[in-house]
Design an enzyme around this catalytic site. Structure first.
Site, PDB file in Angstrom:
ATOM      1  N   LYS A 175      19.522  40.325  24.869  1.00  5.91           N
ATOM      2  CA  LYS A 175      18.736  41.508  25.399  1.00  5.91           C
ATOM      3  C   LYS A 175      17.970  41.337  26.648  1.00  5.91           C
ATOM      4  O   LYS A 175      18.350  42.411  27.631  1.00  5.91           O
ATOM      5  CB  LYS A 175      18.134  42.025  24.301  1.00  5.91           C
ATOM      6  CG  LYS A 175      18.827  42.575  23.147  1.00  5.91           C
ATOM      7  CD  LYS A 175      18.022  43.242  22.130  1.00  5.91           C
ATOM      8  CE  LYS A 175      18.825  43.848  20.769  1.00  5.91           C
ATOM      9  NZ  LYS A 175      18.151  44.625  19.874  1.00  5.91           N
TER      10      LYS A 175
ATOM     11  N   ASP B 162      16.607  50.907  20.741  1.00  3.46           N
ATOM     12  CA  ASP B 162      16.025  50.592  19.498  1.00  3.46           C
ATOM     13  C   ASP B 162      14.783  51.525  18.851  1.00  3.46           C
ATOM     14  O   ASP B 162      14.833  51.947  18.042  1.00  3.46           O
ATOM     15  CB  ASP B 162      15.552  49.228  19.755  1.00  3.46           C
ATOM     16  CG  ASP B 162      16.688  48.201  19.644  1.00  3.46           C
ATOM     17  OD1 ASP B 162      17.798  48.419  18.881  1.00  3.46           O
ATOM     18  OD2 ASP B 162      16.572  47.012  20.094  1.00  3.46           O
TER      19      ASP B 162
END
Ligand code: ATR
Length: 275
Positions: free
Chosen positions: A67, A104
């Site tokens: 990420k 997220d």
């Protein structure tokens, strides 16, 4: 028209539920597209992403451990991805540029709104257990949603303090185990640790001090009802499981790559639960 391609890239990637979810949406929305798993070790990650972009793919979801690298390689990034320091969604644009986003936190708050929208008092303090990458995305989203105060507890206190320094005075660290201080007057209680996951010990919290209107939510969704959620329900709190966060974080990417807006419906939850 050519088939539209996207996927999820990680290492390891075998257990990802994302292909099942995006496959469900592709079929339901009648999109001529495909969404696949892509395994890439850290030293192969960037080259693989650039190759897929050159080959005309629409974009990627990015998962552990890539990420941060995903954000670094992007040509442009959303304010959210920059604030979190990591990206989980890459969009390959028609001008050849790679755009990075982090959904997220969006997935987290959408799930809360979806499942406890009327109960969740977003202006009241939120107590967050854990200070890893997921906590960082969630704190960013909660501050954006209007939380006046975020109380952060982590086994390793220095990690909590590092996170608090990123977000400023709204985020206060509390000693791991001091549930009374964390939960007093709290509107939201969140487990972002890996505790409670299948094979892990439970996160055991004394919920008795929490206001009766507080909502408890867990990002762990295997099992769907973790010991943390079970204990919260036992004292009468509203609970929200973590499966919806997985579903909602996937929606913006799908829309960007495939041009249609997917929803978190009951059949999709069933499909993911039974997989
Ligand atoms: P992610 O970035 O996906 O959130 P992570 O960085 O591995 O994952 O964070 C996992 C979280 O679970 C951390 O807050 C970790 O606490 P530490 O920072 O002290 O390691 C927490 N965690 C994992 N196992 C734990 C345990 N046995 N007891 C308490 N906290 C635990």
């Amino acid at each position: 028209m050519n088939i539209l391609r996207a996927g999820v890239i990680g290492w390891p990637i075998e257990h990802s539920k994302s292909p099942l979810m995006h496959g469900y949406w592709l079929k339901k929305l009648g999109v001529r597209g495909e969404y696949v798993k892509i395994a890439a070790a850290p030293d192969a990650f960037e080259a693989r992403v650039r190759e897929l972009a050159r080959d005309g793919w629409r974009g990627l979801n990015v998962t552990i451990p890539h990420k941060e690298a995903a954000l670094r390689l992007a040509d442009e990034a959303s304010e959210t991805a920059l604030a979190i320091g990591a990206a989980n969604t890459l969009v390959f644009q028609s001008d050849g540029k790679i755009h990075a986003d982090n959904t997220d936190g969006f997935g987290f708050t959408e799930n809360l709104i979806d499942r406890a929208g009327a109960t969740w008092r977003r202006d009241q303090p939120a107590a967050i257990y854990g200070a890893g990458g997921a906590a960082r995305a969630i704190i960013h989203a909660l501050v954006g949603a209007g939380a006046a105060e975020v109380r952060l507890l982590n086994r390793t206190r220095s990690r909590a303090e590092d996170l608090a320094n990123v977000f400023g005075p709204k985020v206060k660290t509390i000693e791991w185990g001091d549930d009374a201080t964390a939960l007093s007057g709290a509107g939201l209680i969140v487990n972002t640790t890996s505790l409670g996951m299948v094979g892990q010990p439970p996160l055991e919290i004394d919920f008795s001090i929490a206001p009766s209107h507080a909502v408890a939510t867990d990002i762990v969704y295997t099992p769907l009802e973790t010991p943390f959620l079970r204990d919260a329900a036992r004292v009468g709190l509203a609970i929200v499981d973590g499966l919806g966060m997985l579903i909602h974080q996937g929606r913006p990417g799908f829309e960007a790559w495939f041009g249609k807006r997917p929803s978190a419906d009951a059949a999709l939850r069933e499909l993911l639960l039974n997989s």
